[in-house]
Every structure is written in C-alpha cells, then in structure tokens.
Design a protein around this motif. Structure first.
Motif, PDB file in Angstrom:
ATOM      1  N   LYS A 124       0.827  -1.201   0.000  1.00  0.00           N
ATOM      2  CA  LYS A 124       0.000   0.000   0.000  1.00  0.00           C
ATOM      3  C   LYS A 124       0.865   1.256   0.000  1.00  0.00           C
ATOM      4  O   LYS A 124       1.937   1.274   0.597  1.00  0.00           O
ATOM      5  N   PHE A 139     -10.569   2.957   7.506  1.00  0.00           N
ATOM      6  CA  PHE A 139     -10.118   3.160   6.125  1.00  0.00           C
ATOM      7  C   PHE A 139      -8.940   2.243   5.806  1.00  0.00           C
ATOM      8  O   PHE A 139      -8.897   1.602   4.746  1.00  0.00           O
ATOM      9  N   ASN A 158      -9.230  -0.263   2.574  1.00  0.00           N
ATOM     10  CA  ASN A 158      -8.663   0.190   1.311  1.00  0.00           C
ATOM     11  C   ASN A 158      -7.454  -0.657   0.934  1.00  0.00           C
ATOM     12  O   ASN A 158      -6.559  -0.872   1.751  1.00  0.00           O
TER      13      ASN A 158
END
Length: 250
Positions: A148, A169, A173
């Motif tokens: 990420k 989040f 994500n």
C-alpha cells in the motif's frame, strides 16, 4: 477451576481430576480433532501465558513475553498453536511464540477477543469486538501481502474520533495506508507546526495537513503548499456548510 482440570466420561461421571502444578489459572481446553492430544492454556504463577499437553502431562509454552493476560488459544490439525489478545495474533513455532499479525498497528482496534478457531497453519477465524461491534475476522496468511502507498497526515493534536475513521479506512482500502504525524513527546504545538513547515519547504514532510496545522492560509497558498480541492466536493449538501465556508480562501 483455578489450576485443576476436572475430567468426565460420556455419562458425565467424574473420571479424574488433574492438578496443573505451577499454574495460577487455567483458561480453557483445546483439541484439534477427536482422538488428538488435549491441550490446556492459562496463566502461570508469574502472570504469564502457559500452554500444556494434558494428554502427555508436559508444558509446551511458558515464560512467554508480550502477550496479554487475557487471551484465547487454538490449535490446528497439525498441532500449530495460535494465541490472540487485543493487540496481536501470535503463532507458536518450536515452543516459541512469534507475532503473526499486529492488530492495533494495522487498524484493527479490538476491545475484546471472544474466541478463536485455527483452520490450518495459515488460516484463523476470530470472534472479536471491534469498533464497539461484534465482528467476525477471517484471517489468512498470503505469500505476497498487498503493498500500500502510505499517506501521511499531520495534526498538532490527537483526534480520537478521526483515529477510528482512519483505522477503518486502512482496513478496507487495498491501495492506500494513512498514518498520522503528531508532535513528539515534549514538543510544543507551535514548534511542531514550524518544523513541519520547514520540512514542506524542503520538499518533504506530510502529504496532508490537518485543520489545526495551518494558521496563515494565504502564506501556504502563495508558497504552493496547499492545493485547491473544490472538485472533491461534487455534492456540497453532504457536508456542513460552516465547515466548507471555514476552509475557503477568497
């Protein structure tokens, strides 16, 4: 009960009572499948986790560091142990426990861990309380974890409600991971703002500035430190009008 394990037969007649020496409390019993060894887990006299084999009468894990006193344990069909508290998931290899996954560091804010089932050496099911809700976690080890992109947001003060949103989040994500930059211990808020501004002027620093980081908006705009984000608010009615007005310049 405490450091004694009471065993019963199929008609619930007391067959025997096993006392586990050097143990303050037994939390529970686990067995991978019918006919396999039965293991107990709990806390030793020093308040540290301990796991023993009830069938063989041996201790498998003792004097373990870092695991909370309130935890659950499970074992796989191949006798691989996993332990879980609210902070970490642990995997036992050759009698030593290693952190398999850090809950808090990865945005999983657990307040309770109710149960665990180890499917195999790489798959674990957990029943927990997370973000105030009963949650079922299905955790599976993968060979290549998702990479990420980190986004750093700076705040002069801690914002607990926002931290929960950021944690949620980060869990959901698969492209971005948000980390929060705060003043170091003993660093004044104004000194922190000046330090961040110096880093920004040198092309470093955080990606996003929190609302309490910018005092003089115009100077940031003139130096190209802030970006206009009008296009983000495609539907202004979804936001508090006062919040949008407060963030407008000219």
């Amino acid at each position: 009960s405490s450091n004694t394990i009471h065993c019963y037969d199929s008609v619930l007649q007391n067959a025997k009572a096993e006392e586990v020496s050097g143990t303050k409390a037994v939390y529970g019993l686990v067995q991978s499948k019918s006919g396999a060894d039965v293991y107990w887990y709990g806390m030793n006299l020093e308040g540290k986790p301990v796991i023993g084999d009830l069938t063989k009468g041996t201790v498998i894990v003792n004097e373990m560091e870092g695991l909370g006193t309130d935890y659950v344990a499970g074992v796989s069909p191949n006798q691989t142990f996993y332990l879980a508290d609210t902070q970490n998931l642990w995997k036992v290899i050759d009698g030593k426990a290693y952190k398999a996954f850090r809950f808090a560091a990865n945005g999983y804010l657990l307040s309770e861990v109710y149960g665990i089932k180890v499917v195999d050496e790489r798959e674990v099911l957990l029943l927990v309380k997370m973000d105030g809700e009963l949650t079922f976690l299905h955790m599976k080890e993968v060979d290549e974890p998702l990479e990420k992109q980190e986004i750093v947001i700076a705040f002069a003060t801690q914002h607990l409600a926002l931290n929960k949103s950021i944690a949620r989040f980060n869990r959901q994500n698969d492209k971005y991971y948000i980390s929060v930059m705060l003043p170091e211990e003993g660093e004044e808020e104004e000194a922190f703002r000046r330090r961040v501004q110096r880093e920004i002027s040198a092309g470093k620093g955080p990606d996003i500035l929190g609302h309490d980081m910018v005092i003089n908006f115009m100077s940031y705009v003139e130096n190209g430190y802030l970006e206009c984000v009008d296009e983000v608010f495609s539907e202004p009615s979804l936001y508090l009008k006062a919040a949008l007005e407060d963030a407008k310049l000219n």
